[in-house]
Enzyme design. Structure first.
Site, PDB file in Angstrom:
ATOM      1  N   ALA A  63       0.865  -1.174   0.000  1.00 27.91           N
ATOM      2  CA  ALA A  63       0.000   0.000   0.000  1.00 27.91           C
ATOM      3  C   ALA A  63       0.906   1.230   0.000  1.00 27.91           C
ATOM      4  O   ALA A  63       2.086   1.134   0.333  1.00 27.91           O
ATOM      5  CB  ALA A  63      -0.859  -0.006   1.253  1.00 27.91           C
ATOM      6  N   GLY A 102       0.493  -5.194   0.630  1.00 27.70           N
ATOM      7  CA  GLY A 102      -0.659  -5.195  -0.283  1.00 27.70           C
ATOM      8  C   GLY A 102      -0.307  -5.782  -1.632  1.00 27.70           C
ATOM      9  O   GLY A 102      -1.175  -6.323  -2.328  1.00 27.70           O
ATOM     10  N   GLU A 105      -0.752  -9.348  -1.267  1.00 26.55           N
ATOM     11  CA  GLU A 105      -2.196  -9.582  -1.129  1.00 26.55           C
ATOM     12  C   GLU A 105      -2.879  -9.535  -2.503  1.00 26.55           C
ATOM     13  O   GLU A 105      -3.810 -10.297  -2.774  1.00 26.55           O
ATOM     14  CB  GLU A 105      -2.785  -8.564  -0.141  1.00 26.55           C
ATOM     15  CG  GLU A 105      -2.363  -8.853   1.302  1.00 26.55           C
ATOM     16  CD  GLU A 105      -2.706  -7.760   2.276  1.00 26.55           C
ATOM     17  OE1 GLU A 105      -3.284  -8.084   3.343  1.00 26.55           O
ATOM     18  OE2 GLU A 105      -2.413  -6.577   1.980  1.00 26.55           O
ATOM     19  N   GLU A 125       4.152  -5.803   7.016  1.00 27.88           N
ATOM     20  CA  GLU A 125       3.355  -4.803   7.738  1.00 27.88           C
ATOM     21  C   GLU A 125       3.715  -4.719   9.224  1.00 27.88           C
ATOM     22  O   GLU A 125       3.695  -3.639   9.818  1.00 27.88           O
ATOM     23  CB  GLU A 125       1.858  -5.136   7.598  1.00 27.88           C
ATOM     24  CG  GLU A 125       1.261  -4.850   6.233  1.00 27.88           C
ATOM     25  CD  GLU A 125       1.421  -5.993   5.245  1.00 27.88           C
ATOM     26  OE1 GLU A 125       0.759  -5.975   4.200  1.00 27.88           O
ATOM     27  OE2 GLU A 125       2.251  -6.903   5.500  1.00 27.88           O
TER      28      GLU A 125
HETATM   29  N1  T1G Z   1       4.664   3.376   0.131  1.00 30.59           N
HETATM   30  C1  T1G Z   1       5.183   4.598  -0.155  1.00 30.59           C
HETATM   31  N2  T1G Z   1       6.509   4.833  -0.441  1.00 30.59           N
HETATM   32  C2  T1G Z   1       7.304   3.768  -0.435  1.00 30.59           C
HETATM   33  C3  T1G Z   1       6.844   2.458  -0.138  1.00 30.59           C
HETATM   34  C4  T1G Z   1       5.449   2.283   0.152  1.00 30.59           C
HETATM   35  N3  T1G Z   1       4.930   1.092   0.427  1.00 30.59           N
HETATM   36  N4  T1G Z   1       7.907   1.626  -0.202  1.00 30.59           N
HETATM   37  C5  T1G Z   1       8.974   2.375  -0.530  1.00 30.59           C
HETATM   38  N5  T1G Z   1       8.626   3.662  -0.674  1.00 30.59           N
HETATM   39  C6  T1G Z   1       9.509   4.773  -1.061  1.00 30.59           C
HETATM   40  C7  T1G Z   1      10.631   5.024  -0.051  1.00 30.59           C
HETATM   41  O1  T1G Z   1      10.217   5.870   0.980  1.00 30.59           O
HETATM   42  C8  T1G Z   1      11.684   5.677  -0.941  1.00 30.59           C
HETATM   43  O2  T1G Z   1      11.308   7.019  -1.120  1.00 30.59           O
HETATM   44  C9  T1G Z   1      11.508   4.951  -2.263  1.00 30.59           C
HETATM   45  O3  T1G Z   1      10.179   4.412  -2.242  1.00 30.59           O
HETATM   46  C10 T1G Z   1      12.487   3.843  -2.480  1.00 30.59           C
HETATM   47  O4  T1G Z   1      12.441   2.990  -1.357  1.00 30.59           O
HETATM   48  C11 T1G Z   1      -2.903  -3.214   3.034  1.00 30.59           C
HETATM   49  C12 T1G Z   1      -1.277  -1.868   4.829  1.00 30.59           C
HETATM   50  C13 T1G Z   1      10.320  -2.089  -1.473  1.00 30.59           C
HETATM   51  C14 T1G Z   1      12.123  -3.279  -0.331  1.00 30.59           C
HETATM   52  O5  T1G Z   1       6.332  -2.241   4.087  1.00 30.59           O
HETATM   53  O6  T1G Z   1      10.573  -2.318   2.211  1.00 30.59           O
HETATM   54  O7  T1G Z   1       0.784  -2.876   2.258  1.00 30.59           O
HETATM   55  O8  T1G Z   1      13.215   8.075  -0.002  1.00 30.59           O
HETATM   56  O9  T1G Z   1      14.777   3.461  -0.582  1.00 30.59           O
HETATM   57  O10 T1G Z   1      16.017   0.037  -0.681  1.00 30.59           O
HETATM   58  O11 T1G Z   1      -1.760  -4.943   3.970  1.00 30.59           O
HETATM   59  O12 T1G Z   1      11.194   0.262   0.044  1.00 30.59           O
HETATM   60  O13 T1G Z   1      13.189   7.820  -2.471  1.00 30.59           O
HETATM   61  O14 T1G Z   1      11.594   9.424  -1.369  1.00 30.59           O
HETATM   62  O15 T1G Z   1      13.399   1.637   0.487  1.00 30.59           O
HETATM   63  O16 T1G Z   1      15.213  -0.532  -3.007  1.00 30.59           O
HETATM   64  C15 T1G Z   1       3.850  -2.823   3.132  1.00 30.59           C
HETATM   65  C16 T1G Z   1       8.113  -0.994   2.238  1.00 30.59           C
HETATM   66  C17 T1G Z   1       3.133  -1.525   3.175  1.00 30.59           C
HETATM   67  C18 T1G Z   1       7.402  -2.267   1.974  1.00 30.59           C
HETATM   68  C19 T1G Z   1      12.620  -1.270  -1.746  1.00 30.59           C
HETATM   69  N6  T1G Z   1       5.048  -2.682   2.331  1.00 30.59           N
HETATM   70  N7  T1G Z   1       9.201  -0.750   1.313  1.00 30.59           N
HETATM   71  O17 T1G Z   1      13.772  -0.997  -1.019  1.00 30.59           O
HETATM   72  O18 T1G Z   1      14.246   1.387  -1.857  1.00 30.59           O
HETATM   73  S1  T1G Z   1       1.730  -1.637   4.235  1.00 30.59           S
HETATM   74  C20 T1G Z   1       6.209  -2.392   2.895  1.00 30.59           C
HETATM   75  C21 T1G Z   1      10.368  -1.437   1.408  1.00 30.59           C
HETATM   76  C22 T1G Z   1       0.595  -2.553   3.356  1.00 30.59           C
HETATM   77  C23 T1G Z   1      -1.551  -3.768   3.276  1.00 30.59           C
HETATM   78  C24 T1G Z   1      -0.653  -2.941   4.109  1.00 30.59           C
HETATM   79  C25 T1G Z   1      11.451  -1.026   0.468  1.00 30.59           C
HETATM   80  C26 T1G Z   1      11.573  -1.933  -0.778  1.00 30.59           C
HETATM   81  P1  T1G Z   1      12.386   8.138  -1.251  1.00 30.59           P
HETATM   82  P2  T1G Z   1      13.782   2.389  -0.723  1.00 30.59           P
HETATM   83  P3  T1G Z   1      14.921  -0.047  -1.683  1.00 30.59           P
END
Ligand code: T1G
Length: 701
Positions: A63, A102, A105, A125
């Site tokens: 998400a 998500g 999912e 999450e």
């Molecule tokens: N939403 C918004 N921005 C995100 C994002 C996300 N999910 N994931 C990464 N970014 C931004 C991050 O802030 C950075 O921004 C840029 O993308 C590059 O990320 C309903 C509720 C995917 C493994 O927890 O673990 O889904 O600093 O530097 O090292 O059940 O990002 O460049 O401005 O980390 O290559 C669940 C979170 C969400 C994954 C890539 N998903 N992301 O790593 O790049 S909750 C997560 C990561 C959800 C549902 C629920 C990592 C990555 P900027 P980065 P990276």
């Protein structure tokens, strides 16, 4: 169609491509785009099946976290997933990069999933203080089984595609051309009239757990220690339990309620803050991406002590050859022996193969000849924490090292500019402050001297990323960010025991707040002699008009250096790390208090917590206004990764903002009145509190 989601046809297959860089987060536009594309495929008689694929470097990584806390915009993810699973034509998820949260999912709502071998799937999450909120806790157990689902959801760690196939999550691992592999898979589905396989109706894998309800209590028990203080891991277990005890639709409702409970908790705010803070810390206004950075191919570490050995392991772990230089063979042998023992212990625990250990040990060489520095791209000095020794080493390195090599010091407190002045190339000098044990602790404090070049910072930052460190850039001052804040924190802890608290009382308050350990147990672990040597070095310049506690010095004068001497603030039975209160220490404290004219009294837990935490925060505010830290969130990252600050509280500055700076200022001003100057409120704290703002508003310098 939104421009975030494209639809095209390849033969009879409708290919739906998500293009929302950098990580294809499920923003409102993507959700709408997916629904529109599905409708288009459903309506097109020429389409027999559909494939959902991510554009760019990854599948959907979850998400859009930046939408959290904002008013929800339709369509919600649930209706998108219902649209996918309810499709009358097979929908296949094609996974590369990371299908997370998500994103996974979405995959689980598809009828089939294929992935390239390097692809990863996960539900992280819980690391954001949340739980999978779009069916992940209900669908994953149905396809992978309850125990596997519990592990994945409660740890939040991803699994690679081949393992995901073994677990039943992925149906096929395809070749590197993912699109081609997915389209071929979809065409086979159509040709073989394969059924629409809906995970939500599967029951066999949860039925097994229905017969063994104890699996959940056992799992709760197994995570009690590492999940201490956290809310989300336990809510995750409750949600998976609902997948076993409730029909799918009811389970979804239960998951939703638990998700909202986590989202409303202060913990998820702290953990989401931490997520963005560690990414924000890498943005240095005057060292933009693209600043020339040298690729480190070869490293040298000066000093084979505890820190030197740990630092060398970081290089070997990243596949970079490293030479450890010492002055005497026995010291070198002892240091490399410790490195070998550390690796052997990891092999013993099954977390490293013997082959990998041998490969890493093969990258670490020892030498008594400083001449090896000639080949190095970076030299990290990890010798005695004494300025004269450091300057002698840097003057020597300056004569040997090749032009452009980075000359780094692992000093934890000393003046980087003074060290740099011992060379003719201060632009190549930087602080690389590792935390003990250096091969384990993730934080790396990069210390910028007055003349440190942008290229030197860029090179060191790139290296930090390669060796898996979370790095923060600190300005040059006594103790940089972390240790400078630690000094008043430890000062207050010692004053509190002089005033009547006990070391174990203070440690319990800090431990219950969520720290890995309290200040006294921490000092005993690190060794009291480290701080003592630094205090002795500063004795001449210490202000005599300010209160000073002699307890720590007295303990050291008695040779009580902590765990390593089985006695420090606590005593330790042979072979045990369990701290035991020691009446001798309490007597020493009482004597020092009497000597210092300190009145002893009952000290409450709330006062202990506030004096320790606000000592950190008040000094943090000074560090921020001096520009030693670029952002308040950098201070948070430093304490989360270097000092065991509880992640669900977001870090000291974030926590202070949650409490409210008006309250923090009132407390600090109260301590100032009672305890005098060390508690003078930082001007930035006063200003922000008066303006009704937080440290988050202090902006990047
Ligand atoms: N939403 C918004 N921005 C995100 C994002 C996300 N999910 N994931 C990464 N970014 C931004 C991050 O802030 C950075 O921004 C840029 O993308 C590059 O990320 C309903 C509720 C995917 C493994 O927890 O673990 O889904 O600093 O530097 O090292 O059940 O990002 O460049 O401005 O980390 O290559 C669940 C979170 C969400 C994954 C890539 N998903 N992301 O790593 O790049 S909750 C997560 C990561 C959800 C549902 C629920 C990592 C990555 P900027 P980065 P990276």
């Amino acid at each position: 169609m939104s421009d975030l989601v494209a639809f095209d046809k390849q033969g009879s297959i409708g290919v739906i491509t998500v293009n929302n860089p950098p990580v294809n987060a499920l923003s409102q536009g993507v959700r709408q785009g997916l629904l529109d594309a599905l409708a288009r495929g459903a309506a097109d008689p020429g389409v027999g099946a559909m494939v959902i694929i991510g554009g760019g470097r990854t599948f959907i990584a979850g998400a859009d976290i930046r939408e959290f806390g904002k008013p929800p915009q339709p369509p919600d993810l649930h209706s998108v997933l219902a649209g996918i699973e309810g499709s009358s034509k097979p929908v296949v998820a094609a996974i590369h990069g990371t299908a997370l949260g998500g994103g996974l999912e979405v995959c689980l709502a598809c009828h089939y999933r294929v992935a390239v071998a390097a692809g990863q799937v996960g539900l992280p999450e819980v690391k954001l203080g949340l739980l999978p909120g779009a069916g992940g806790t209900q669908r994953l157990p149905r396809v992978a089984g309850v125990e596997a689902a519990l592990k994945m959801i409660v740890s939040g760690d991803p699994v690679r595609a081949p393992r995901a196939k073994e677990m039943g999550i992925v149906d096929e691992v395809v070749g590197d051309d993912l699109r081609a592999g997915a389209v071929a898979f979809a065409e086979r589905l159509v040709a073989e009239r394969r059924p629409l396989r809906k995970i939500s109706v599967l029951d066999d894998k949860v039925a097994a757990a229905r017969a063994n309800p104890g699996v959940f209590d056992a799992f709760r028990k197994s995570i009690e220690r590492e999940a201490r203080g956290y809310l989300a891991p336990f809510k995750c277990i409750e949600a998976v339990q609902a997948a076993v005890t409730l029909p799918f639709a009811e389970g979804l409702k239960k998951e939703r309620a638990l998700f909202q409970e986590c989202m409303a908790s202060p913990q998820s705010k702290g953990q989401i803050h931490a997520f963005f803070a560690e990414r924000e810390a890498t943005k240095i206004p005057d060292v933009p991406p693209g600043t020339p950075a040298m690729k480190i191919e070869r490293a040298v570490v000066i000093g084979a002590g505890t820190m030197g050995g740990g630092i060398a392991m970081n290089f070997a772990n990243a596949g970079i050859p490293v030479t450890v230089v010492e002055v005497a063979q026995d010291v070198l042998d002892r240091g490399l022996g410790v490195v070998r023992k550390n690796y052997a212990a990891t092999v013993e625990k099954g977390r490293l193969s013997q082959a990998d250990m041998d490969k890493r040990m093969g990258l670490i060489t020892g030498s008594l000849d400083r001449g090896v520095v000639r080949e190095a791209d970076i030299v990290i000095e990890a010798v005695f924490e004494e300025m004269a020794v450091k300057k002698e080493v840097f003057a020597a390195l300056d004569k040997i090292a090749k032009s452009g090599a980075v000359l780094a010091s692992n000093t934890s407190t000393l003046d980087i500019d003074e060290i740099a002045r011992a060379t003719s190339r201060p632009q190549s000098v930087i602080g690389t402050h590792f935390f003990s044990p250096a091969n384990v602790m993730r934080l790396l404090e990069l210390v910028r001297g007055a003349k440190t070049a942008k290229e030197t910072i860029a090179t060191s930052a790139e290296l930090a990323r390669r060796i898996g460190k979370v790095w923060v850039l600190a300005g040059n001052c006594d103790g940089f960010i972390g240790n400078r804040m630690l000094a008043p924190y430890l000062r207050e802890a010692e004053f509190l025991v002089e005033e009547g608290a006990t070391p174990q009382q203070v440690d319990k308050v800090i431990y219950d707040f969520g720290f890995a350990m309290g200040p006294f147990a921490m000092q005993d672990l690190a060794g009291l002699d480290v701080g003592w040597r630094i205090r002795k070095g500063k004795a001449a310049t210490r202000r005599k008009d300010l209160r000073y506690s002699h307890v720590g010095d007295r303990l050291c004068e008695q040779g009580r250096f902590g765990q390593k001497t089985s006695a420090g603030w606590y005593r330790y039975d042979a072979g045990s790390r369990a701290p035991k209160p020691d009446p001798e220490v309490e007597a020493l404290i009482a004597a020092c208090a009497k000597e210092g004219g300190v009145e002893r009294r009952q000290v409450g837990d709330e006062e202990i917590l506030k004096r320790c935490l606000w000592a950190l925060v008040n000094e943090g505010a000074r560090i921020l206004e001096e520009g030693i830290a670029l952002r308040a969130s950098d201070i948070d990252v430093t304490y989360l990764y270097g000092y065991g600050f509880p992640r669900y509280r977001g870090g000291p500055m974030f926590y202070a903002d949650q409490v409210g700076l008006k309250q923090v200022l009132a407390d600090v001003a109260g301590f100032h009145t009672r305890h005098g100057e060390p508690w003078a409120p930082a001007p930035l704290l006063e200003r922000l509190a008066k303006e009704g703002k937080g440290f988050r508003d202090a902006g990047a310098r």
